[in-house]
Scaffold this motif. Structure first.
Motif, short mmCIF file in Angstrom:
data_model
loop_
_atom_site.label_atom_id
_atom_site.label_comp_id
_atom_site.label_asym_id
_atom_site.label_seq_id
_atom_site.Cartn_x
_atom_site.Cartn_y
_atom_site.Cartn_z
N ILE A 6 0.77 -1.07 0.10
CA ILE A 6 0.06 -0.04 -0.20
C ILE A 6 0.93 1.28 -0.05
N GLN A 7 0.62 2.13 -0.98
CA GLN A 7 1.37 3.24 -1.04
C GLN A 7 0.71 4.46 -0.63
N SER A 8 1.35 5.31 0.24
CA SER A 8 0.60 6.42 0.77
C SER A 8 1.48 7.75 0.86
N GLN A 9 0.97 8.92 1.34
CA GLN A 9 1.72 10.10 1.30
C GLN A 9 2.66 9.91 2.43
N THR A 10 2.34 9.11 3.29
CA THR A 10 3.41 8.94 4.27
C THR A 10 4.29 7.82 4.41
N GLY A 11 4.38 7.10 3.35
CA GLY A 11 5.26 5.82 3.14
C GLY A 11 4.60 4.78 2.62
N ASP A 12 4.92 3.58 2.41
CA ASP A 12 4.48 2.47 1.94
C ASP A 12 4.42 1.46 3.19
N PHE A 13 3.50 0.48 3.16
CA PHE A 13 3.80 -0.45 4.27
C PHE A 13 2.87 -1.77 3.38
N GLN A 14 3.15 -3.10 4.17
CA GLN A 14 2.54 -4.27 3.23
C GLN A 14 1.66 -4.89 4.33
N GLU A 15 0.96 -5.75 3.72
CA GLU A 15 0.01 -6.52 4.28
C GLU A 15 -0.31 -7.99 3.48
N THR A 16 -0.24 -9.08 4.30
CA THR A 16 -0.26 -10.42 3.71
C THR A 16 -1.49 -11.02 3.76
N SER A 17 -1.99 -11.40 2.72
CA SER A 17 -3.19 -12.09 2.64
C SER A 17 -3.35 -13.76 2.10
N HIS A 18 -3.92 -14.52 2.38
CA HIS A 18 -4.16 -16.04 2.18
C HIS A 18 -5.06 -16.11 1.33
N LEU A 19 -4.58 -16.67 0.07
CA LEU A 19 -5.56 -17.13 -1.21
C LEU A 19 -5.76 -18.54 -1.51
N ILE A 20 -6.76 -18.71 -1.34
CA ILE A 20 -7.22 -20.28 -1.63
C ILE A 20 -7.85 -20.40 -3.05
N ILE A 21 -7.29 -21.40 -4.11
CA ILE A 21 -7.66 -21.26 -5.32
C ILE A 21 -8.35 -22.75 -5.48
N GLU A 22 -9.60 -22.90 -5.57
CA GLU A 22 -10.20 -24.33 -5.52
C GLU A 22 -9.81 -24.99 -6.87
N ASN A 23 -9.97 -26.38 -6.83
CA ASN A 23 -9.76 -27.02 -7.85
C ASN A 23 -11.02 -27.17 -8.80
N VAL A 24 -10.91 -26.77 -10.02
CA VAL A 24 -12.23 -26.79 -10.82
C VAL A 24 -12.04 -27.72 -11.88
N ASN A 25 -12.96 -28.79 -12.18
CA ASN A 25 -12.82 -29.60 -13.50
C ASN A 25 -13.15 -29.06 -14.49
N THR A 26 -12.25 -29.13 -15.65
CA THR A 26 -12.65 -28.52 -16.72
C THR A 26 -13.28 -29.58 -17.77
N ILE A 27 -13.99 -29.24 -18.81
CA ILE A 27 -14.79 -29.86 -19.57
C ILE A 27 -13.59 -30.36 -20.93
N PRO A 28 -13.61 -31.56 -21.04
CA PRO A 28 -12.65 -31.78 -22.40
C PRO A 28 -12.82 -31.18 -23.63
N THR A 29 -11.81 -30.79 -24.51
CA THR A 29 -12.04 -30.15 -25.64
C THR A 29 -11.88 -30.86 -26.88
N LEU A 30 -12.19 -30.46 -27.86
CA LEU A 30 -12.18 -31.19 -29.19
C LEU A 30 -11.44 -30.29 -30.23
N PRO A 31 -10.21 -30.17 -30.21
CA PRO A 31 -9.35 -28.78 -30.88
C PRO A 31 -9.89 -28.87 -32.53
N ASN A 32 -10.30 -30.18 -33.09
CA ASN A 32 -10.44 -30.19 -34.47
C ASN A 32 -11.82 -29.92 -34.65
N GLY A 33 -12.66 -29.46 -33.76
CA GLY A 33 -14.11 -29.30 -33.80
C GLY A 33 -15.02 -30.29 -33.33
N GLU A 34 -16.38 -30.15 -33.18
CA GLU A 34 -17.09 -30.93 -32.46
C GLU A 34 -18.06 -32.09 -33.54
N SER A 35 -17.45 -31.83 -34.91
CA SER A 35 -17.94 -33.03 -35.90
C SER A 35 -16.74 -33.66 -36.73
#
Length: 335
Positions: A46-75
């Motif tokens: 965080i940048q401010s007129q009186t100086g910079d300071f830092q904060e740490t947050s914890h991030l959780i990225i959930e596992n999401v299953n993706t749909i298979p793809t057909l690179p050459n098209g669906e037909s």
């Protein structure tokens, strides 16, 4: 910041953005990739007129299953022909999560679909193979193939169009004379085979029949017949047969007759003698003057010597022709 105004906020997460909402709050946005599931710390500066300071947050990225793809098209559409065995077909599918995929005919259809007995689907690899297409096959088959990672799935529309057997046209020979002419015993002569054609565009192959005499050499790629008859072959006509095939059962045949005439071995012998009689005997070459001729006669006579010279000449000619063919040159024009 009670002592001053916040002028900006950044994070150490590459690709993330922070937007000032104008009310003292900031909007943090980040779109993770499918391979980033898990937990991590994010450091905000965080940048401010009186100086910079830092904060740490914890991030959780959930596992999401993706749909298979057909690179050459669906037909996927293929054409096959009755009486032929089609080439294998590979269904191309990918899964960003690295999950194993399965390939099955859609089980939700009523009535359920089923491949014909001459079609085969590998459910683990997506490879479709075929046996020979039967004569009673329908003109078209339409299937739905489900590609699944065990959670999500995608459908591939698979269509097979069946063509009737096209008649095969045999090769067409160029106009030619069955009389190949003559070649003198003890000499070499080249004959060029006319180019045949195929109305279907099939690649043609040329093969010399086994009935040809052993002194005939045939270069199928260049379509050159090389005749090197010996002195014992004179006074007869020899059949020279070349078969032309389109690889699909269509054939045609060039039928020639080659006459081997008598030559003059003594004249050829004396010609060589005359050309070499002035050779410097100091070079160690005993083939000079009358002594050379006497030596030749003593070692088997004129005919024996001529047969030897023919063998040497044939070997040299063979080496020259092979070199010319390898380098893309035409060895010699027909005499």
């Amino acid at each position: 910041d009670p002592d001053g105004q916040v002028t900006g906020i950044t994070s150490d997460l590459m690709g993330a953005t922070l937007t000032d909402n104008g009310d003292g709050t900031w909007q943090f946005s980040y779109t993770p990739g499918y391979d980033e599931a898990g937990e991590r710390d994010v450091v905000f500066t965080i940048q401010s007129q009186t100086g910079d300071f830092q904060e740490t947050s914890h991030l959780i990225i959930e596992n999401v299953n993706t749909i298979p793809t057909l690179p050459n098209g669906e037909s996927l559409n293929i054409d096959v022909t009755k009486g032929e065995t089609p080439a294998p077909v590979q269904i191309v599918a990918t899964d960003l999560d690295g999950d194993s995929l399965t390939y099955v005919l859609d089980p939700a259809l009523d009535p359920p679909q089923q491949f014909q007995s001459w079609m085969h689907l590998n459910q683990d690899t997506g490879l479709i193979t075929f046996d020979k297409v039967p004569d009673d096959a329908l003109s078209q088959y339409v299937y739905t193939i489900v590609v699944s990672d065990g959670v999500n799935e995608i459908n591939l529309a698979f269509t097979i169009d069946v063509n009737e057997v096209l008649p095969n046209n045999p090769p067409t020979l160029a106009e030619y004379s069955a009389d190949l002419g003559s070649v003198e015993e003890g000499t070499t002569r080249y004959f060029y085979l006319p180019e045949a054609e195929d109305a279907d565009g099939d690649e043609l192959t040329y093969t010399l029949d086994d009935s040809a005499p052993e002194w005939i050499t045939f270069y199928s790629t260049a379509k050159i017949i090389v005749a090197r008859p010996g002195y014992e072959d004179a006074g007869a006509d020899y059949p020279i047969v070349v078969h032309v095939s389109d690889g699909r059962g269509g054939t045609a045949t060039y039928n020639y007759m080659l006459d081997v005439t008598e030559g003059d071995p003594l004249g050829a012998m004396l010609g060589e003698y005359a050309a070499t009689r002035d050779t410097d005997s100091s070079s160690g070459d005993n083939r000079s003057g009358d002594a050379w001729l006497d030596g030749v006669l003593a070692r088997g006579g004129v005919v024996g010597r001529m047969q030897y010279l023919m063998q040497v000449d044939a070997q040299r000619e063979e080496e020259r022709v092979q070199k010319d063919l390898q380098e893309g040159r035409t060895p010699i024009q027909e005499e």
